[in-house]
Design a protein around this motif. Structure first.
Motif, PDB file in Angstrom:
ATOM      1  N   LEU A   1       0.860  -1.185   0.000  1.00 44.50           N
ATOM      2  CA  LEU A   1       0.000   0.000   0.000  1.00 44.50           C
ATOM      3  C   LEU A   1       0.895   1.235   0.000  1.00 44.50           C
ATOM      4  O   LEU A   1       1.872   1.283   0.744  1.00 44.50           O
ATOM      5  CB  LEU A   1      -0.849  -0.036   1.277  1.00 44.50           C
ATOM      6  CG  LEU A   1      -2.079   0.821   1.445  1.00 44.50           C
ATOM      7  CD1 LEU A   1      -3.098   0.547   0.360  1.00 44.50           C
ATOM      8  CD2 LEU A   1      -2.687   0.542   2.812  1.00 44.50           C
ATOM      9  N   SER A   2       0.580   2.229  -0.810  1.00 45.17           N
ATOM     10  CA  SER A   2       1.392   3.446  -0.788  1.00 45.17           C
ATOM     11  C   SER A   2       0.931   4.312   0.377  1.00 45.17           C
ATOM     12  O   SER A   2      -0.190   4.156   0.866  1.00 45.17           O
ATOM     13  CB  SER A   2       1.229   4.225  -2.091  1.00 45.17           C
ATOM     14  OG  SER A   2      -0.047   4.842  -2.143  1.00 45.17           O
ATOM     15  N   GLU A   3       1.757   5.249   0.801  1.00 47.41           N
ATOM     16  CA  GLU A   3       1.337   6.104   1.906  1.00 47.41           C
ATOM     17  C   GLU A   3       0.227   7.056   1.475  1.00 47.41           C
ATOM     18  O   GLU A   3      -0.372   7.722   2.317  1.00 47.41           O
ATOM     19  CB  GLU A   3       2.520   6.861   2.519  1.00 47.41           C
ATOM     20  CG  GLU A   3       3.087   7.953   1.648  1.00 47.41           C
ATOM     21  CD  GLU A   3       4.121   8.809   2.378  1.00 47.41           C
ATOM     22  OE1 GLU A   3       5.207   8.976   1.818  1.00 47.41           O
ATOM     23  OE2 GLU A   3       3.831   9.293   3.479  1.00 47.41           O
ATOM     24  N   GLN A   4      -0.063   7.087   0.161  1.00 50.67           N
ATOM     25  CA  GLN A   4      -1.211   7.863  -0.333  1.00 50.67           C
ATOM     26  C   GLN A   4      -2.507   7.078  -0.210  1.00 50.67           C
ATOM     27  O   GLN A   4      -3.568   7.609  -0.489  1.00 50.67           O
ATOM     28  CB  GLN A   4      -1.047   8.224  -1.823  1.00 50.67           C
ATOM     29  CG  GLN A   4      -0.220   9.453  -2.071  1.00 50.67           C
ATOM     30  CD  GLN A   4       1.222   9.152  -1.848  1.00 50.67           C
ATOM     31  OE1 GLN A   4       1.710   8.137  -2.299  1.00 50.67           O
ATOM     32  NE2 GLN A   4       1.890  10.018  -1.135  1.00 50.67           N
ATOM     33  N   GLY A   5      -2.403   5.794   0.152  1.00 52.49           N
ATOM     34  CA  GLY A   5      -3.619   5.002   0.286  1.00 52.49           C
ATOM     35  C   GLY A   5      -4.025   4.237  -0.965  1.00 52.49           C
ATOM     36  O   GLY A   5      -5.181   3.852  -1.100  1.00 52.49           O
ATOM     37  N   ASN A   6      -3.096   4.001  -1.878  1.00 48.83           N
ATOM     38  CA  ASN A   6      -3.409   3.233  -3.082  1.00 48.83           C
ATOM     39  C   ASN A   6      -2.648   1.913  -3.075  1.00 48.83           C
ATOM     40  O   ASN A   6      -1.478   1.863  -2.731  1.00 48.83           O
ATOM     41  CB  ASN A   6      -3.013   4.023  -4.338  1.00 48.83           C
ATOM     42  CG  ASN A   6      -3.765   5.339  -4.438  1.00 48.83           C
ATOM     43  OD1 ASN A   6      -4.985   5.378  -4.373  1.00 48.83           O
ATOM     44  ND2 ASN A   6      -3.041   6.436  -4.580  1.00 48.83           N
ATOM     45  N   GLU A   7      -3.354   0.833  -3.482  1.00 54.48           N
ATOM     46  CA  GLU A   7      -2.690  -0.471  -3.504  1.00 54.48           C
ATOM     47  C   GLU A   7      -1.763  -0.565  -4.701  1.00 54.48           C
ATOM     48  O   GLU A   7      -2.127  -0.178  -5.816  1.00 54.48           O
ATOM     49  CB  GLU A   7      -3.738  -1.596  -3.555  1.00 54.48           C
ATOM     50  CG  GLU A   7      -4.363  -1.836  -2.211  1.00 54.48           C
ATOM     51  CD  GLU A   7      -5.069  -3.173  -2.091  1.00 54.48           C
ATOM     52  OE1 GLU A   7      -4.804  -4.064  -2.925  1.00 54.48           O
ATOM     53  OE2 GLU A   7      -5.873  -3.312  -1.167  1.00 54.48           O
TER      54      GLU A   7
ATOM     55  N   VAL B   1       3.629  -0.618   3.969  1.00 54.77           N
ATOM     56  CA  VAL B   1       3.357   0.728   3.480  1.00 54.77           C
ATOM     57  C   VAL B   1       4.619   1.314   2.864  1.00 54.77           C
ATOM     58  O   VAL B   1       5.676   1.350   3.495  1.00 54.77           O
ATOM     59  CB  VAL B   1       2.855   1.649   4.622  1.00 54.77           C
ATOM     60  CG1 VAL B   1       2.530   3.031   4.089  1.00 54.77           C
ATOM     61  CG2 VAL B   1       1.618   1.023   5.274  1.00 54.77           C
TER      62      VAL B   1
ATOM     63  N   VAL C   1       0.427   4.132   8.799  1.00 55.72           N
ATOM     64  CA  VAL C   1       1.631   4.117   7.961  1.00 55.72           C
ATOM     65  C   VAL C   1       2.751   3.377   8.683  1.00 55.72           C
ATOM     66  O   VAL C   1       3.439   2.541   8.109  1.00 55.72           O
ATOM     67  CB  VAL C   1       2.069   5.558   7.635  1.00 55.72           C
ATOM     68  CG1 VAL C   1       3.417   5.563   6.924  1.00 55.72           C
ATOM     69  CG2 VAL C   1       1.026   6.241   6.764  1.00 55.72           C
TER      70      VAL C   1
ATOM     71  N   HIS D   1      -3.641  11.390   7.110  1.00 62.99           N
ATOM     72  CA  HIS D   1      -2.395  11.577   6.374  1.00 62.99           C
ATOM     73  C   HIS D   1      -2.685  11.637   4.873  1.00 62.99           C
ATOM     74  O   HIS D   1      -2.134  12.478   4.166  1.00 62.99           O
ATOM     75  CB  HIS D   1      -1.448  10.422   6.701  1.00 62.99           C
ATOM     76  CG  HIS D   1      -0.118  10.507   6.033  1.00 62.99           C
ATOM     77  ND1 HIS D   1       0.837  11.419   6.407  1.00 62.99           N
ATOM     78  CD2 HIS D   1       0.409   9.801   5.012  1.00 62.99           C
ATOM     79  CE1 HIS D   1       1.913  11.258   5.644  1.00 62.99           C
ATOM     80  NE2 HIS D   1       1.677  10.285   4.788  1.00 62.99           N
ATOM     81  N   ALA D   2      -3.560  10.760   4.410  1.00 66.58           N
ATOM     82  CA  ALA D   2      -3.927  10.757   2.990  1.00 66.58           C
ATOM     83  C   ALA D   2      -5.156   9.889   2.781  1.00 66.58           C
ATOM     84  O   ALA D   2      -5.413   8.972   3.553  1.00 66.58           O
ATOM     85  CB  ALA D   2      -2.778  10.209   2.142  1.00 66.58           C
TER      86      ALA D   2
ATOM     87  N   GLY E   1      -6.739   7.530  -0.274  1.00 68.60           N
ATOM     88  CA  GLY E   1      -6.488   6.967  -1.589  1.00 68.60           C
ATOM     89  C   GLY E   1      -7.625   6.050  -1.980  1.00 68.60           C
ATOM     90  O   GLY E   1      -8.617   5.929  -1.269  1.00 68.60           O
ATOM     91  N   GLN E   2      -7.471   5.377  -3.101  1.00 67.12           N
ATOM     92  CA  GLN E   2      -8.568   4.538  -3.598  1.00 67.12           C
ATOM     93  C   GLN E   2      -8.797   3.306  -2.746  1.00 67.12           C
ATOM     94  O   GLN E   2      -9.891   2.744  -2.757  1.00 67.12           O
ATOM     95  CB  GLN E   2      -8.275   4.120  -5.029  1.00 67.12           C
ATOM     96  CG  GLN E   2      -8.285   5.295  -5.967  1.00 67.12           C
ATOM     97  CD  GLN E   2      -8.159   4.872  -7.412  1.00 67.12           C
ATOM     98  OE1 GLN E   2      -7.135   4.351  -7.808  1.00 67.12           O
ATOM     99  NE2 GLN E   2      -9.187   5.116  -8.177  1.00 67.12           N
ATOM    100  N   ASP E   3      -7.767   2.887  -2.013  1.00 68.83           N
ATOM    101  CA  ASP E   3      -7.881   1.632  -1.281  1.00 68.83           C
ATOM    102  C   ASP E   3      -7.803   1.777   0.218  1.00 68.83           C
ATOM    103  O   ASP E   3      -8.071   0.816   0.946  1.00 68.83           O
ATOM    104  CB  ASP E   3      -6.789   0.669  -1.756  1.00 68.83           C
ATOM    105  CG  ASP E   3      -6.836   0.480  -3.259  1.00 68.83           C
ATOM    106  OD1 ASP E   3      -5.876   0.871  -3.950  1.00 68.83           O
ATOM    107  OD2 ASP E   3      -7.860  -0.054  -3.738  1.00 68.83           O
ATOM    108  N   ALA E   4      -7.431   2.945   0.716  1.00 64.24           N
ATOM    109  CA  ALA E   4      -7.319   3.113   2.160  1.00 64.24           C
ATOM    110  C   ALA E   4      -7.257   4.580   2.550  1.00 64.24           C
ATOM    111  O   ALA E   4      -6.880   5.441   1.763  1.00 64.24           O
ATOM    112  CB  ALA E   4      -6.065   2.407   2.676  1.00 64.24           C
TER     113      ALA E   4
ATOM    114  N   MET F   1      -5.177   6.721   5.097  1.00 62.10           N
ATOM    115  CA  MET F   1      -3.935   6.522   5.843  1.00 62.10           C
ATOM    116  C   MET F   1      -3.820   7.488   7.018  1.00 62.10           C
ATOM    117  O   MET F   1      -4.140   8.680   6.892  1.00 62.10           O
ATOM    118  CB  MET F   1      -2.735   6.724   4.910  1.00 62.10           C
ATOM    119  CG  MET F   1      -2.774   5.919   3.630  1.00 62.10           C
ATOM    120  SD  MET F   1      -2.830   4.129   3.886  1.00 62.10           S
ATOM    121  CE  MET F   1      -1.147   3.826   4.439  1.00 62.10           C
TER     122      MET F   1
END
Lengths: 151, 185, 40
Positions: free
Chosen positions: A96-102, A142, B17, B63-64, B66-69, B71
């Motif tokens: 998972l990126s710290e931006q929240g994208n898998e 992450v 994170v 923090h952010a 996104g499409q999947d989470a 953070m």
């Protein structure tokens, strides 16, 4: 010398002092902050035991050598218990990126067999430098900003 | 930066994170119509039949998205209602805008509120509403759309009718033009 | 009841249970889009 998590799984663990086989590698517990292997998990289930990396005399291509049998110990905290149960296993873990994208699923992780320092994460066809790992747990590993190329 | 709807954000796991753990899930999305931004989210516990969590997540602690989470840096980002801003800790659940009738000042209905559209990145800016038109088709209206809002209706300037978009692509441009026309820029 | 009859009954029960789970889950998950109270 470079090693990988996948290829070292199941490798036999031998005592340097007694030459006895102590078991085989089931998981590698990682310190995400320092980006290195903290301990080797030997065996499965209730009987699983840990050996700290510092107690190894060598992580070789054919066997993992433990200085002495007494270095084997049961899990001592929640994190180690989770590792022994396989919940923290990096291979197959969601990235998972710290931006929240898998970013995909972690296929393998390479490391320096001499120091235990992580080198690269393999996600699909991408090779990501281990330095971008910000954290890792039971849900995901992450990765830092530079790895996310989503719009 | 990307456009997401509130319904895409609801149900997303909240992931730390530093810990790589899914510590909660998004339940309600709370936004300020006046400020045009996300102010926080309420949470559910993780698990198939798990219910509400007491803790909440103010927008400042995110923090952010996104499409999947969603953070957060670590578990301390999740706070008790007492430690959160009033709007987040004790949200006015009767002001749930989903299904609200959208009425112009002149009394015409443009449809019903289907969703909220947000620009997410490191902050959550509300860009507009997704609407279900009287005929059943989807459309989008830009923010600032509402003169007033309650749990049953959204009142919008008459001019909004000209700014109904068919898709999200048009929404960005419509927002700027709409604001100019309203005299806000 | 013959075998087919039992089979149909089992399938119906499974479907009812599955639907019940979905409904219970939806209720417990709840959630909406909430507007904050206007100032003043």
């Amino acid at each position: 010398m470079s090693e990988s998590f996948r290829s070292s799984a199941g490798r036999k663990v031998v005592s340097r002092s007694s030459a006895r086989e102590l078991g085989s590698v089931s998981h590698l517990l990682v310190d995400a902050r320092q980006r290195r292997i903290a301990a080797v998990v030997i065996g499965r289930g209730k009987k699983a035991q840990l050996v700290d990396w510092t107690q190894l005399s060598g992580f070789g291509p054919d066997a993992v050598m433990v200085g002495d049998e007494s270095a084997l110990r049961p899990p001592s905290d929640d994190r180690e218990r989770a590792a022994a149960a396989g919940k923290l296993e990096l291979v197959g873990k969601r990235a998972l990126s710290e931006q929240g994208n898998e970013l995909g699923e972690l296929d393998d992780v390479t490391f320096d067999a001499g120091t235990g320092v992580l080198e690269e994460l393999l996600i699909g066809t991408r090779r990501v430098h281990a330095g971008s790992v910000l954290g890792s747990g039971s849900y995901a590993v992450v990765l830092g900003e530079s790895q996310d190329h989503s719009p | 930066m990307l456009l997401m709807t509130a319904s895409q954000i609801r149900g997303l796991p909240v992931v730390t994170v530093q810990g790589g753990e899914d510590v909660a899930e998004v339940r309600d999305v709370i936004y300020s119509p006046e400020a045009g931004r996300l102010v926080g989210v309420t949470l559910n516990k993780r698990g198939f039949l798990a219910g509400r969590s007491r803790d909440v997540l103010p927008a400042e602690a995110i923090h952010a998205i996104g499409q999947d989470a969603v953070m957060v840096l670590d578990e301390s980002s999740l706070v008790t209602p007492e430690d959160a801003p009033e709007d987040v800790g004790h949200p006015a659940t009767e002001r749930n805008v989903l299904e609200d009738d959208i009425l112009t000042e002149g009394g015409a209905s443009l449809g019903k509120v289907a969703d909220l559209v947000l620009l997410v990145g490191s902050s959550g800016e509300v860009v507009g509403y997704q609407i279900e038109k009287p005929g059943g088709e989807r459309g989008y209206i830009p923010l600032p759309a509402q003169l007033s809002v309650s749990g049953v209706a959204l009142v919008v300037p008459n001019m909004t009718e000209e700014f109904v978009q068919d898709d999200l692509v048009g929404l960005g441009g419509a927002v700027d033009e709409f604001r100019t026309r309203l005299g806000l820029t | 009841m013959d075998a087919i009859g039992w089979l149909i009954l089992v399938v119906i029960v499974l479907v009812v249970v599955a639907v019940a789970f979905v409904i219970i889950r939806r209720k417990r998950r709840g959630g909406g889009v909430i507007a904050t109270k206007d100032k003043g």
